[in-house]
Design an enzyme around this catalytic site. Structure first.
Site, mmCIF file in Angstrom:
data_model
loop_
_atom_site.group_PDB
_atom_site.id
_atom_site.type_symbol
_atom_site.label_atom_id
_atom_site.label_comp_id
_atom_site.label_asym_id
_atom_site.label_seq_id
_atom_site.Cartn_x
_atom_site.Cartn_y
_atom_site.Cartn_z
ATOM 1 N N GLU A 116 -5.055 -5.835 6.115
ATOM 2 C CA GLU A 116 -4.529 -4.486 6.332
ATOM 3 C C GLU A 116 -4.621 -4.085 7.528
ATOM 4 O O GLU A 116 -4.926 -3.112 8.431
ATOM 5 C CB GLU A 116 -5.326 -3.518 5.600
ATOM 6 N N GLU A 125 -12.378 6.016 -5.434
ATOM 7 C CA GLU A 125 -10.966 6.252 -4.629
ATOM 8 C C GLU A 125 -9.928 6.080 -5.892
ATOM 9 O O GLU A 125 -9.083 7.247 -5.755
ATOM 10 C CB GLU A 125 -10.788 4.792 -3.848
ATOM 11 N N ASP A 133 -7.579 -4.019 -6.391
ATOM 12 C CA ASP A 133 -8.212 -2.736 -5.494
ATOM 13 C C ASP A 133 -8.924 -1.762 -6.370
ATOM 14 O O ASP A 133 -8.337 -0.545 -6.149
ATOM 15 C CB ASP A 133 -7.485 -2.323 -4.236
HETATM 16 C C1 GCU Z 1 -8.419 -0.018 0.168
HETATM 17 C C2 GCU Z 1 -8.739 1.396 0.786
HETATM 18 C C3 GCU Z 1 -8.858 1.000 2.000
HETATM 19 C C4 GCU Z 1 -9.930 0.303 2.475
HETATM 20 C C5 GCU Z 1 -9.574 -1.160 1.941
HETATM 21 C C6 GCU Z 1 -10.995 -2.198 2.244
HETATM 22 O O1 GCU Z 1 -7.472 -0.488 0.306
HETATM 23 O O2 GCU Z 1 -7.553 2.067 0.642
HETATM 24 O O3 GCU Z 1 -8.944 2.507 2.720
HETATM 25 O O4 GCU Z 1 -10.068 -0.018 3.967
HETATM 26 O O5 GCU Z 1 -9.506 -0.844 0.498
HETATM 27 O O6 GCU Z 1 -11.387 -2.508 1.069
HETATM 28 O O7 GCU Z 1 -10.961 -2.602 3.091
#
Ligand code: GCU
Length: 668
Positions: free
Chosen positions: A275, A382, A354
Site C-alpha cells: 500500500e 474496521e 483484509d
Molecule cells: C487495511 C487498512 C489500512 C492498513 C492496512 C494494513 O488495508 O485499511 O488502514 O494500513 O490494512 O494492515 O497495513
C-alpha cells in the site's frame, strides 16, 4: 472522577468474609520491578474486591495461626513450571501461587484476582496455566499526531502533537495488558511516516525509554514499527536496497544507537512493499532479502524482526479478472519458505484479504512449514462495525485457530502452527491490531472491550471457549446476577452472526463505503484499484477462485483445495468467496441464493433489534453512564443494519429481477 474507566480491573466489592490478606513472597526479589507491580496490584485488587478494612502485609513468613477471615497468599518460585506459566492452589485459608519467573507470578496474581471477583477462589482449588503462545502482542496503529489509523475510540493516548505521552494512563494500559497475558506491544502504526520515522532517533529516545520502563514493570516488551526507507529519509542516502553494503552499514550504526538507548526494546515490526510503503521490491530484491538484512543487524542484540505478509498489488484494474488479491500473500512468500533467518517472524493476517467478517483462513498459515509464523487479527473493528455495531470477534478467532491446514499428519491446525507446537519453533504467536483510544471507556463501545480482553486471554490460553471468555469478562466488568450476566453473554455470542447476516453475504466481503469502511456501498469498491470485487451481474454474483477462475483455491493442501474448488462441496458460508454463483442456485436447505440473501438481511436486521431490546433489561443494573453509552451505540447500529438490509436487498432485486418469495418490503 477519573478520566478513564478501569475496564475489567474495576475491583468492586463482591466478596464477603475476608478481612485480612497477608501476602508473602518467597525466592523472588521484592525489589524486582515486576514483583513490585504484582504487590501493588494484589493490594489494590484485594482491597477493592473484599472491601472492609483489609491490610495487605508483605512479609517473609506468615505469623502465628491464621484467624477466620484471613487469607494467606504465598508467592514462590518453582523452576519446573514453564516460562510465564503458573500454578494456584488453595487449602483452607492458604493460597499458594507458584511460577518459574516474575511474569508468571504476575499473571498468576491476576488470575487470583479474577477468581476472587468471580467467587471461584475456593478451598481445594488447583489451577495450572501455561501460555500457549510465546508471543502475545498488541499492534497499535497510532500516529504521532494523535490520530489512529482505523481507530474508533477517540485519539491516541500514546501521542499528541508529535510528542510521546507517558502518564498514569500508560501505566493503567500496561496493567490491563499484563492482566490478560500480553507480553509485547508495538506502539506505532505500521505505516511509518513523518514524525514516526524519527522514533529511532534521539529526538524521542528519552520518552520512549520512559514508556518502555513502564511496560517493563508489567513484563511487557515494547516494539517499534519501522520505516524501511529510513536510510533515505533519515540517513540522506539515495537508496534503501537491503543488499547494498552502505545501507547495511547504516542500519548497523542505527541499531547500535537504538538498542543502546532502548535496551529493552523487543525489535521491529515492518510493513514493506505494501500500500505504497517502500520495500525490497523496489530494488528487485525479495521479501526474505529485506527481512534477513534487518534480522542480521538486530541479531547481536537478540532482537526480533516481525515482517508482515500483507503484500499485494493495490493498483489493479477491475477489468482484469485473473489477478486476484487473495492469491498475493502466498504467491510472494511461499517460495521463500525456509529462507528466513531464525529471528524473523512472518506476521500473517487471518484471511487472504483484509479482516472481513468472513474469509477463508490464509493458505500461507501452514503453507509455510519452515518459517516462523505469527497470526495477525484485528480487534479494531474496521470492517466489522467500528465499535458502533456489536461484534464479538472471539468466535471468529477460534474458527481460525481450529482450522485444519493439513500441513502434516497431526498438529496441523493454525493454533498448532502459530504456537510452535507444529514445528517446534519459539519465535511465534499471535498479534492483534488493537481497538483502544483515549475515550473514557477505552474502546468506544463499552462492549467492544470484550474483544480486547478476549484476545489476550485467548492468546494465552487457546483452549478457552468464546463463551468462557465472554463470561469472565462480563463478570469482572459488570458484576451482575447470573441471569443478567447471561443476557450480555448471549448478545456477545450472537453478535457476529447477526452482523454477518445484515452485511455482505456468504464470504463475499467488502460492499462497504470506500475509505471509511463503515456502512453499505455495494458497488463502492467494484470499479476501484484495490482488488476487492463482488462481480455481481444479472445472473449471479461471487468471485470464481476455483482452478477455472483465479486458481486461489489450489493454494491450499489437497484436502481443503478440493473442498473449496467445487461449488457443491464448498462450505456455504464461503460460497461467494470461491465461486460465481447463479441467483437461482439451490443451497443445502433448498433455498435459492437470492432468497437466502433476502432472508438473511431481514433476519440480521430484526435480530439486531432484539439485541438492542435486550440491552434495555439491564437498565438500573449497570452504571447509568455505561448503559447510556451502549444504548446509543445500539441506536446507531440499528440505523446501520437497516441501511445494509435495504441497500443490499434492493441492489440484488434490481440486478436479478427476482422478487422475495415472502413478499416483504424491498425498495425498488
Ligand atoms: C487495511 C487498512 C489500512 C492498513 C492496512 C494494513 O488495508 O485499511 O488502514 O494500513 O490494512 O494492515 O497495513
Amino acid at each position: 472522577m477519573s478520566e478513564w474507566t478501569q475496564l475489567w480491573l474495576d475491583y468492586r466489592k463482591v466478596c464477603d468474609g475476608i478481612e485480612k490478606v497477608n501476602v508473602i513472597v518467597r525466592d523472588f526479589s521484592k525489589e524486582n520491578r515486576v514483583i513490585k507491580s504484582l504487590l501493588d496490584e494484589i493490594t489494590r485488587g484485594m482491597k477493592g474486591l473484599t472491601g472492609a478494612e483489609i491490610s495487605v502485609a508483605i512479609k517473609d513468613e506468615f505469623e502465628g495461626k491464621s484467624e477466620d477471615g484471613t487469607l494467606n497468599v504465598a508467592i514462590q518460585k518453582n523452576d519446573e513450571i514453564l516460562a510465564e506459566g503458573y500454578r494456584i492452589f488453595r487449602k483452607g485459608s492458604e493460597v499458594l501461587l507458584e511460577a518459574a519467573d516474575e511474569k508468571g507470578a504476575l499473571y498468576g496474581t491476576y488470575h487470583i484476582l479474577r477468581m476472587t471477583a468471580r467467587g471461584e477462589l475456593i478451598d481445594g482449588l488447583e489451577k495450572k496455566c501455561d501460555p500457549d503462545n510465546p508471543l502475545r502482542m498488541m499492534n497499535h496503529w497510532d500516529n504521532m499526531d494523535g490520530s489512529i489509523e482505523r481507530g474508533y475510540s477517540g485519539r491516541s493516548f500514546f501521542y499528541k502533537n508529535n510528542e510521546v505521552i507517558v502518564d498514569d494512563r500508560t501505566r493503567d494500559y500496561a496493567r490491563f495488558m499484563a492482566s490478560i497475558g500480553i507480553n509485547g506491544v508495538v506502539i506505532n502504526n505500521v505505516n511509518v511516516k513523518e514524525a514516526a520515522s524519527y522514533m529511532i532517533t534521539d529526538r524521542y529516545f528519552d520518552k520512549l525509554k520512559e514508556m518502555s520502563d513502564v511496560f517493563a514493570d508489567y513484563g511487557i516488551k515494547m516494539y517499534l514499527s519501522l520505516n524501511f526507507a529510513s536510510p533515505i529519509e533519515l540517513g540522506g542516502m539515495k537508496v534503501c536496497d537491503p543488499l547494498d553494503p552502505e545501507v547495511i552499514k547504516w542500519w548497523e550504526d542505527k541499531c547500535k544507537e537504538v538498542f543502546t538507548a532502548l535496551p529493552d526494546l523487543g525489535g521491529f515490526l515492518v510493513k514493506a512493499d505494501s500500500e505504497g510503503r517502500p520495500g525490497p521490491f523496489t530494488y528487485g530484491r525479495t521479501q526474505a532479502d529485506g527481512a534477513n538484512m534487518l534480522a542480521d543487524v538486530v541479531k547481536p542484540y537478540d532482537k526480533l524482526i516481525i515482517w508482515r505478509c500483507f503484500v499485494y498489488n493495490c493498483t489493479q484494474d477491475w477489468r482484469d479478472t485473473k489477478t486476484d488479491r487473495a492469491r498475493a500473500g502466498y504467491d510472494y512468500f511461499k517460495d521463500l519458505d525456509g529462507k528466513y533467518h531464525e529471528n524473523v517472524i512472518l506476521q500473517i493476517k487471518n484471511g487472504p484479504m483484509d479482516f472481513q467478517i468472513r474469509e477463508p483462513v490464509s493458505p500461507l498459515l501452514g503453507g509455510l512449514t519452515k518459517t516462523n509464523q505469527m497470526l495477525e487479527v484485528q480487534i479494531a473493528q474496521e470492517y466489522t462495525g467500528q465499535q458502533i455495531d456489536l461484534c464479538y470477534l472471539i468466535p471468529l478467532f477460534k474458527e481460525v485457530l481450529d482450522f485444519k491446514t493439513y500441513c502434516q499428519k497431526d498438529k496441523d491446525t493454525v493454533a498448532d502452527i502459530i504456537s510452535g507446537r507444529a514445528f517446534g519453533n519459539k519465535n511465534c504467536g499471535m498479534a492483534a491490531v488493537i481497538n483502544t483510544g483515549n475515550d473514557k471507556n477505552w474502546t468506544g463501545n463499552d462492549l467492544a472491550a470484550a474483544n480486547l480482553y478476549g484476545f489476550g486471554r485467548l492468546a494465552y490460553d487457546m483452549s478457552l471457549s468464546a463463551e468462557e471468555i465472554a463470561r469472565e469478562w462480563v463478570a469482572q466488568t459488570f458484576a451482575l446476577e447470573k441471569a443478567d450476566e447471561d443476557i450480555i453473554v448471549k448478545m456477545l455470542i450472537e453478535s457476529r452472526d447477526i452482523y454477518e447476516k445484515y452485511t455482505c453475504p456468504l464470504g463475499i466481503g467488502w460492499m462497504v463505503t470506500p475509505n471509511t469502511h463503515y456502512g453499505p456501498s455495494v458497488d463502492g469498491y467494484e470499479y476501484s484499484r484495490w482488488g476487492t470485487y463482488h462481480r455481481a451481474d444479472h445472473l449471479g454474483l461471487g468471485v470464481d477462485r476455483s482452478d477455472k477462475g483465479t486458481g486461489y483455491a489450489m493454494q491450499y493442501y489437497p484436502e481443503n483445495a478440493s473442498k473449496y474448488n467445487e461449488m457443491e462441496k464448498c462450505p456455504e458460508e464461503l460460497l461467494l468467496f470461491f465461486h460465481h454463483v447463479p441467483y437461482s442456485y439451490k443451497l443445502k436447505d433448498g433455498r435459492t441464493l437470492i432468497q437466502y440473501i433476502y432472508d438473511s438481511h431481514f433476519e440480521g436486521e430484526s435480530r439486531a433489534e432484539e439485541m438492542a431490546e435486550s440491552w434495555e433489561k439491564l437498565k438500573g443494573k449497570i452504571s447509568d453512564e455505561s448503559f447510556k453509552r451502549v444504548k446509543n451505540r445500539f441506536e446507531r447500529q440499528l440505523y446501520n443494519a437497516k441501511e445494509w438490509r435495504d441497500q443490499v436487498n434492493t441492489y440484488f432485486y434490481r440486478k436479478s429481477g427476482i422478487a422475495d418469495e415472502k413478499g416483504r418490503k424491498i425498495y425498488e
